[in-house]
Design a protein around this motif. Structure first.
Motif, short mmCIF file in Angstrom:
data_model
loop_
_atom_site.label_atom_id
_atom_site.label_comp_id
_atom_site.label_asym_id
_atom_site.label_seq_id
_atom_site.Cartn_x
_atom_site.Cartn_y
_atom_site.Cartn_z
N ARG A 245 23.15 46.70 49.23
CA ARG A 245 24.30 45.80 49.12
C ARG A 245 24.53 45.32 47.70
NH1 ARG A 245 22.83 40.22 49.62
NH2 ARG A 245 20.59 39.91 49.92
N TRP A 246 23.51 45.43 46.83
CA TRP A 246 23.68 45.01 45.44
C TRP A 246 24.17 46.14 44.54
CZ3 TRP A 246 18.54 41.79 44.83
CH2 TRP A 246 18.68 40.60 45.54
N VAL A 247 24.33 47.33 45.10
CA VAL A 247 24.91 48.44 44.33
C VAL A 247 26.37 48.10 44.02
CG1 VAL A 247 25.78 50.81 44.56
CG2 VAL A 247 23.41 50.29 45.15
N LEU A 248 26.81 48.45 42.81
CA LEU A 248 28.21 48.25 42.44
C LEU A 248 29.03 49.42 42.99
CD1 LEU A 248 27.89 46.95 38.76
CD2 LEU A 248 28.14 45.63 40.87
N HIS A 249 29.56 49.24 44.16
CA HIS A 249 30.26 50.31 44.85
C HIS A 249 31.55 50.69 44.12
CE1 HIS A 249 27.39 49.41 47.95
NE2 HIS A 249 27.88 48.20 48.11
N ASN A 250 31.92 51.96 44.22
CA ASN A 250 33.13 52.46 43.57
C ASN A 250 34.37 51.74 44.10
OD1 ASN A 250 31.70 54.33 42.04
ND2 ASN A 250 31.90 55.93 43.59
N ARG A 251 35.31 51.47 43.19
CA ARG A 251 36.59 50.86 43.57
C ARG A 251 37.65 51.96 43.69
NH1 ARG A 251 39.33 46.91 40.36
NH2 ARG A 251 39.20 48.54 38.79
N LEU A 252 38.40 51.93 44.78
CA LEU A 252 39.43 52.94 45.03
C LEU A 252 40.74 52.26 45.40
CD1 LEU A 252 37.22 55.17 47.36
CD2 LEU A 252 37.64 55.55 44.92
N MET A 253 41.86 52.77 44.86
CA MET A 253 43.17 52.25 45.22
C MET A 253 43.53 52.76 46.61
SD MET A 253 45.96 50.59 44.83
CE MET A 253 45.63 49.94 43.18
N ARG A 254 43.44 51.89 47.60
CA ARG A 254 43.67 52.33 48.98
C ARG A 254 44.71 51.50 49.73
NH1 ARG A 254 40.01 55.68 51.33
NH2 ARG A 254 38.99 57.01 49.79
N LEU A 255 44.96 50.27 49.31
CA LEU A 255 45.95 49.43 49.99
C LEU A 255 47.08 49.15 49.00
CD1 LEU A 255 46.68 47.68 52.53
CD2 LEU A 255 45.56 45.77 51.36
N PHE A 256 48.30 49.48 49.39
CA PHE A 256 49.40 49.34 48.43
C PHE A 256 50.73 49.21 49.16
CE2 PHE A 256 48.13 53.71 49.17
CZ PHE A 256 49.30 54.32 49.57
N ARG A 257 51.69 48.65 48.43
CA ARG A 257 53.06 48.59 48.93
C ARG A 257 53.62 50.01 48.98
NH1 ARG A 257 55.64 43.90 51.04
NH2 ARG A 257 54.60 42.08 50.14
N ARG A 258 54.26 50.34 50.08
CA ARG A 258 54.82 51.69 50.23
C ARG A 258 55.90 51.95 49.18
NH1 ARG A 258 59.27 53.27 53.07
NH2 ARG A 258 59.34 51.24 54.12
#
Length: 264
Positions: free
Chosen positions: A132-145
């Motif tokens: 849980r302390w790993v810095l997980h990758n950030r991904l653009m997944r939620l956005f305005r259509r």
């Protein structure tokens, strides 16, 4: 929390994901619309999706012959009707905290932020979900259509892009669970590095000896130390090494293509 009530179109592209897509669909039952684009499954994926349609899930099941990752994702976006979109793969699940965060964001009146990065917590074979302390990758997944685009020239690691301001969801993660052996991981690194190298060649990217030598080690250190995968023991070491191998293969293939002066 009312099911299927949030103004979100979930976007899923798939082929032969019968063993994965069910839990994914269950984790996004807050979405008002679920777009599933299949490119020719033969393993029961279609039947699985139809079983969820029979349960009342707001799924639009579409077929589109495989045109490559970015164009398939664009196809799914073209069929979305809700103001917000959530891009999710069949082997991912929205955890409870992330569900609450997405519902709150998409129901808020403030539309200053047009896209949200989501952290993804990977499953390491033999270990489980990364520490849980790993810095997980950030991904653009939620956005305005409206206004969302995708780079159609990318062959791998494609991502939706949005104009204006973006943010990062702090509460909740995407759980990325897929059992991948070392052999499978290396095969995927080889295939993906070829796609990445072709994209770089087409964009006029030139190889460099310094990058060929240092980029693989830099990526290893980035994941193993900076992102703290050392917390996952030997499994984190193996994961970080696979990233290093992918980086080296990409740079080496780019170098080879430039010397031949032809596509990878």
């Amino acid at each position: 929390m009312t099911r299927f009530a949030s103004p979100v179109s979930a976007l899923i592209i798939c082929v032969n994901e019968a063993d994965m897509i069910g839990p994914c669909l269950e984790s996004i039952d807050f979405c008002a619309e679920i777009i599933v684009v299949d490119s020719g499954s033969t393993d029961g994926t279609i039947e699985c999706v139809k079983s969820y349609i029979a349960k009342g899930y707001p799924i639009r099941l579409l077929h589109n012959d495989w045109p490559g990752f970015p164009r398939q994702r664009q196809f799914s976006l073209d069929h979305a009707t809700q103001p917000w979109c959530l891009s999710i793969d069949p082997d991912e699940r929205v955890d409870d905290q992330l569900r609450q965060s997405i519902v709150a964001i998409t129901q808020a009146a403030d539309d200053k932020i047009r896209g949200w990065y989501i952290r993804r917590r990977d499953w390491l074979k033999g270990y489980g979900y990364a520490h849980r302390w790993v810095l997980h990758n950030r991904l653009m997944r939620l956005f305005r259509r409206e206004g969302a685009t995708i780079d159609l020239t990318a062959r791998v690691h494609e991502a939706f892009q949005v104009p204006d301001e973006t943010g990062t969801i702090e509460e909740g993660v995407l759980l990325h669970r897929r059992e991948i052996s070392v052999e499978e991981d290396l095969a995927r690194a080889n295939a993906y590095s070829s796609l990445k190298a072709v994209t770089l060649v087409e964009k006029g990217k030139k190889p460099g000896l310094v990058r060929l030598v240092l980029s693989p080690f830099g990526n290893f250190l980035k994941f193993y130390l900076a992102k703290r995968y050392f917390l996952c023991g030997r499994h984190g070491f193996v994961y970080s090494m696979s990233v290093m191998i992918y980086s080296f293969a990409t740079e080496a293939k780019l170098y080879e293509a430039s010397e031949r002066n032809d596509p990878v």
